[in-house]
Design an enzyme around this catalytic site. Structure first.
Site, PDB file in Angstrom:
ATOM      1  N   ASP A   1     -14.215   6.710  -0.234  1.00 52.91           N
ATOM      2  CA  ASP A   1     -13.954   6.304  -1.623  1.00 52.91           C
ATOM      3  C   ASP A   1     -14.871   7.062  -2.593  1.00 52.91           C
ATOM      4  O   ASP A   1     -14.479   7.362  -3.720  1.00 52.91           O
ATOM      5  CB  ASP A   1     -14.188   4.795  -1.800  1.00 52.91           C
ATOM      6  CG  ASP A   1     -13.035   3.965  -1.243  1.00 52.91           C
ATOM      7  OD1 ASP A   1     -11.901   4.463  -1.192  1.00 52.91           O
ATOM      8  OD2 ASP A   1     -13.287   2.804  -0.848  1.00 52.91           O
TER       9      ASP A   1
ATOM     10  N   ALA B   1     -17.796  -5.103 -11.105  1.00 49.87           N
ATOM     11  CA  ALA B   1     -18.898  -4.925 -10.155  1.00 49.87           C
ATOM     12  C   ALA B   1     -18.508  -5.436  -8.777  1.00 49.87           C
ATOM     13  O   ALA B   1     -19.329  -5.966  -8.036  1.00 49.87           O
ATOM     14  CB  ALA B   1     -20.148  -5.647 -10.669  1.00 49.87           C
TER      15      ALA B   1
ATOM     16  N   ARG C   1     -23.594 -10.307 -10.352  1.00 48.54           N
ATOM     17  CA  ARG C   1     -22.961  -9.310  -9.481  1.00 48.54           C
ATOM     18  C   ARG C   1     -23.225  -7.885 -10.009  1.00 48.54           C
ATOM     19  O   ARG C   1     -23.412  -6.960  -9.224  1.00 48.54           O
ATOM     20  CB  ARG C   1     -21.456  -9.579  -9.433  1.00 48.54           C
ATOM     21  CG  ARG C   1     -20.856  -9.349  -8.082  1.00 48.54           C
ATOM     22  CD  ARG C   1     -19.448  -9.862  -8.020  1.00 48.54           C
ATOM     23  NE  ARG C   1     -18.796  -9.373  -6.816  1.00 48.54           N
ATOM     24  CZ  ARG C   1     -17.491  -9.396  -6.625  1.00 48.54           C
ATOM     25  NH1 ARG C   1     -16.687  -9.893  -7.560  1.00 48.54           N
ATOM     26  NH2 ARG C   1     -16.969  -8.942  -5.519  1.00 48.54           N
TER      27      ARG C   1
ATOM     28  N   LYS D   1     -13.642  -4.172   4.333  1.00 53.58           N
ATOM     29  CA  LYS D   1     -14.497  -2.983   4.209  1.00 53.58           C
ATOM     30  C   LYS D   1     -15.967  -3.257   4.563  1.00 53.58           C
ATOM     31  O   LYS D   1     -16.636  -2.396   5.131  1.00 53.58           O
ATOM     32  CB  LYS D   1     -14.418  -2.418   2.793  1.00 53.58           C
ATOM     33  CG  LYS D   1     -13.102  -1.726   2.485  1.00 53.58           C
ATOM     34  CD  LYS D   1     -13.149  -1.098   1.092  1.00 53.58           C
ATOM     35  CE  LYS D   1     -11.897  -0.287   0.842  1.00 53.58           C
ATOM     36  NZ  LYS D   1     -11.989   0.496  -0.402  1.00 53.58           N
TER      37      LYS D   1
ATOM     38  N   SER E   1       0.814  -1.224   0.000  1.00 51.75           N
ATOM     39  CA  SER E   1       0.000   0.000   0.000  1.00 51.75           C
ATOM     40  C   SER E   1       0.849   1.276   0.000  1.00 51.75           C
ATOM     41  O   SER E   1       1.866   1.371   0.690  1.00 51.75           O
ATOM     42  CB  SER E   1      -0.914   0.006   1.230  1.00 51.75           C
ATOM     43  OG  SER E   1      -1.596   1.248   1.290  1.00 51.75           O
TER      44      SER E   1
ATOM     45  N   THR F   1      -9.174  -1.472   4.382  1.00 50.01           N
ATOM     46  CA  THR F   1      -9.114  -1.880   2.977  1.00 50.01           C
ATOM     47  C   THR F   1      -9.421  -3.360   2.847  1.00 50.01           C
ATOM     48  O   THR F   1      -9.809  -4.013   3.838  1.00 50.01           O
ATOM     49  CB  THR F   1      -7.750  -1.462   2.362  1.00 50.01           C
ATOM     50  OG1 THR F   1      -7.796  -1.724   0.959  1.00 50.01           O
ATOM     51  CG2 THR F   1      -6.574  -2.211   2.975  1.00 50.01           C
TER      52      THR F   1
HETATM   53  P1  NAP Z   1     -13.116  -7.137  -6.036  1.00 43.24           P
HETATM   54  O1  NAP Z   1     -14.239  -6.822  -5.124  1.00 43.24           O
HETATM   55  O2  NAP Z   1     -12.330  -8.382  -5.837  1.00 43.24           O
HETATM   56  O3  NAP Z   1     -13.736  -7.167  -7.547  1.00 43.24           O
HETATM   57  C1  NAP Z   1     -12.943  -7.600  -8.621  1.00 43.24           C
HETATM   58  C2  NAP Z   1     -13.611  -7.271  -9.938  1.00 43.24           C
HETATM   59  O4  NAP Z   1     -12.729  -7.683 -11.000  1.00 43.24           O
HETATM   60  C3  NAP Z   1     -14.931  -8.008 -10.174  1.00 43.24           C
HETATM   61  O5  NAP Z   1     -15.771  -7.230 -10.990  1.00 43.24           O
HETATM   62  C4  NAP Z   1     -14.454  -9.268 -10.953  1.00 43.24           C
HETATM   63  O6  NAP Z   1     -15.442  -9.846 -11.747  1.00 43.24           O
HETATM   64  C5  NAP Z   1     -13.406  -8.635 -11.837  1.00 43.24           C
HETATM   65  N1  NAP Z   1     -12.435  -9.606 -12.335  1.00 43.24           N
HETATM   66  C6  NAP Z   1     -11.474 -10.252 -11.617  1.00 43.24           C
HETATM   67  N2  NAP Z   1     -10.774 -11.080 -12.423  1.00 43.24           N
HETATM   68  C7  NAP Z   1     -11.325 -10.951 -13.668  1.00 43.24           C
HETATM   69  C8  NAP Z   1     -11.042 -11.548 -14.923  1.00 43.24           C
HETATM   70  N3  NAP Z   1     -10.060 -12.452 -15.083  1.00 43.24           N
HETATM   71  N4  NAP Z   1     -11.785 -11.193 -16.000  1.00 43.24           N
HETATM   72  C9  NAP Z   1     -12.776 -10.266 -15.859  1.00 43.24           C
HETATM   73  N5  NAP Z   1     -13.099  -9.660 -14.681  1.00 43.24           N
HETATM   74  C10 NAP Z   1     -12.374 -10.017 -13.607  1.00 43.24           C
HETATM   75  O7  NAP Z   1     -12.049  -5.961  -6.081  1.00 43.24           O
HETATM   76  P2  NAP Z   1     -12.307  -4.388  -5.785  1.00 43.24           P
HETATM   77  O8  NAP Z   1     -12.131  -4.125  -4.342  1.00 43.24           O
HETATM   78  O9  NAP Z   1     -13.584  -3.993  -6.452  1.00 43.24           O
HETATM   79  O10 NAP Z   1     -11.053  -3.733  -6.527  1.00 43.24           O
HETATM   80  C11 NAP Z   1     -10.966  -3.747  -7.945  1.00 43.24           C
HETATM   81  C12 NAP Z   1      -9.695  -3.030  -8.382  1.00 43.24           C
HETATM   82  O11 NAP Z   1      -9.796  -1.643  -8.067  1.00 43.24           O
HETATM   83  C13 NAP Z   1      -8.439  -3.551  -7.693  1.00 43.24           C
HETATM   84  O12 NAP Z   1      -7.423  -3.728  -8.653  1.00 43.24           O
HETATM   85  C14 NAP Z   1      -8.052  -2.472  -6.722  1.00 43.24           C
HETATM   86  O13 NAP Z   1      -6.660  -2.375  -6.582  1.00 43.24           O
HETATM   87  C15 NAP Z   1      -8.620  -1.218  -7.391  1.00 43.24           C
HETATM   88  N6  NAP Z   1      -8.986  -0.175  -6.406  1.00 43.24           N
HETATM   89  C16 NAP Z   1      -8.412   1.047  -6.504  1.00 43.24           C
HETATM   90  C17 NAP Z   1      -8.764   2.052  -5.612  1.00 43.24           C
HETATM   91  C18 NAP Z   1      -8.132   3.415  -5.721  1.00 43.24           C
HETATM   92  O14 NAP Z   1      -8.190   4.189  -4.755  1.00 43.24           O
HETATM   93  N7  NAP Z   1      -7.559   3.773  -6.844  1.00 43.24           N
HETATM   94  C19 NAP Z   1      -9.711   1.801  -4.611  1.00 43.24           C
HETATM   95  C20 NAP Z   1     -10.277   0.526  -4.538  1.00 43.24           C
HETATM   96  C21 NAP Z   1      -9.913  -0.458  -5.450  1.00 43.24           C
HETATM   97  P3  NAP Z   1     -16.377 -11.045 -11.135  1.00 43.24           P
HETATM   98  O15 NAP Z   1     -17.439 -10.352 -10.329  1.00 43.24           O
HETATM   99  O16 NAP Z   1     -16.908 -11.729 -12.340  1.00 43.24           O
HETATM  100  O17 NAP Z   1     -15.481 -11.928 -10.295  1.00 43.24           O
END
Ligand code: NAP
Length: 282
Positions: A102, A127, A155, A66, A15, A62
């Site tokens: 966020d 999603a 989802r 969350k 992080s 995080t």
């Molecule tokens: P999460 O709850 O695990 O969700 C993951 C998402 O990615 C789901 O929509 C999942 O689809 C999709 N996914 C994973 N593998 C995939 C694949 N091979 N093909 C297609 N879709 C795939 O994660 P999250 O917390 O939402 O975080 C998502 C990303 O945002 C992370 O990389 C995180 O680092 C980033 N993020 C950034 C910030 C920032 O401040 N910039 C804040 C939060 C998160 P399914 O539903 O089909 O599994």
């Protein structure tokens, strides 16, 4: 006495938050340490007890805590309730209060990029947990229409109620051949990438959920993922004439909003961005 602000997650070693939050505390001469606590899910109750101890001001929360934290604090606000997740906890009079910054991070990142959310047609790819804050941000920012595309369609459907009555939400499979997604991408002024594809040092670091051909010239392409180099999503977007925006701005702005809550002081954004960019390129 030096006080503590914690980052509670698992894993947390990667992080950037400790780097830019500590830089901000130091710049304002606040006697506090921002510490990363690596907390596996079964240990969350122990971490919460630590938050209640003498020298703690509050915490960022995080992945993967969350949602679980929402049900464990003494109070959470209406925003945290709407998102269904918290990322910021502050201790007041011995009680833990939680909110979600966020949402503000998303809106500030889009505003910094010059994107107009009010009245916009938006595509959201993914999603998961982060997407929930994006939908609430788009609703609060006055977006007119949202297409949520996700690998697991169910989802994506789960996010529809977060849009409320104010924003028309449709869902589509995350399939570049899907006609509804292709049309939505063509018509969108903002495309937001919230899948974990493109995350550096992972098996999918080289992947984008959509190919270059689906982007439109002039649209804002915002990837929540960030790294030292632009993600494949951002490279395709730029090559197609879209405006690339990476996730660093969201990260810093959500942190700045948390900083204001903990300290009551205005966050030194220049210091925070400088420290975050420095840590990323180190
Ligand atoms: P999460 O709850 O695990 O969700 C993951 C998402 O990615 C789901 O929509 C999942 O689809 C999709 N996914 C994973 N593998 C995939 C694949 N091979 N093909 C297609 N879709 C795939 O994660 P999250 O917390 O939402 O975080 C998502 C990303 O945002 C992370 O990389 C995180 O680092 C980033 N993020 C950034 C910030 C920032 O401040 N910039 C804040 C939060 C998160 P399914 O539903 O089909 O599994």
């Amino acid at each position: 006495m030096t006080r503590t602000i914690a980052l509670i997650g698992h894993p947390v070693a990667h992080s950037l938050s400790p780097r830019f939050q500590q830089a901000a505390l130091d710049a304002l001469g606040i006697d506090a340490r921002y510490e990363a606590w690596d907390v596996p899910a079964p240990d969350l109750p122990i971490a919460i007890e630590r938050l209640r101890s003498g020298s703690v001001i509050g915490a960022n929360v995080t992945v993967p805590h969350k949602v679980a934290m929402l049900g464990r604090v003494d109070h959470h606000d209406a925003l945290a309730e709407r998102v269904g997740a918290v990322n910021t906890v502050v201790r007041r009079d011995g009680q833990l209060h939680a909110t979600n910054t966020d949402v503000a991070g998303v809106l500030r990142a889009l505003a910094d990029a010059g994107a107009t959310v009010r009245g916009a047609r938006v595509v959201l790819l993914g999603a998961g947990g982060a997407a929930r804050a994006v939908v609430v941000a788009l609703r609060d920012g006055g977006a007119a229409h949202l297409t949520v595309a996700n690998r697991t369609l169910e989802r994506a459907r789960g996010l529809v109620p977060l849009g409320g009555d104010a924003i028309a939400v449709e869902v589509a499979p995350l399939d570049p051949a899907d006609a509804a997604l292709r049309r939505a991408m063509r018509e969108a002024s903002i495309v937001i990438q919230s899948t974990s594809l493109g995350l550096p040092h992972t098996a999918t670091a080289g992947l984008s959920p959509v190919p270059r051909a689906l982007f439109a010239r002039g649209q804002v392409a915002f990837d929540l993922v960030y790294g030292r180099e632009p993600t494949p999503f951002l490279r395709y977007a730029e090559a197609a004439g879209a405006q690339p925006v990476d996730g660093l701005a969201m990260l810093v702005h959500q942190g700045a909003a948390s900083f204001r809550i903990w300290t009551g002081a205005e966050a030194p954004l220049d210091v925070m961005f400088g420290a975050a960019r420095g840590a990323l390129s180190a």
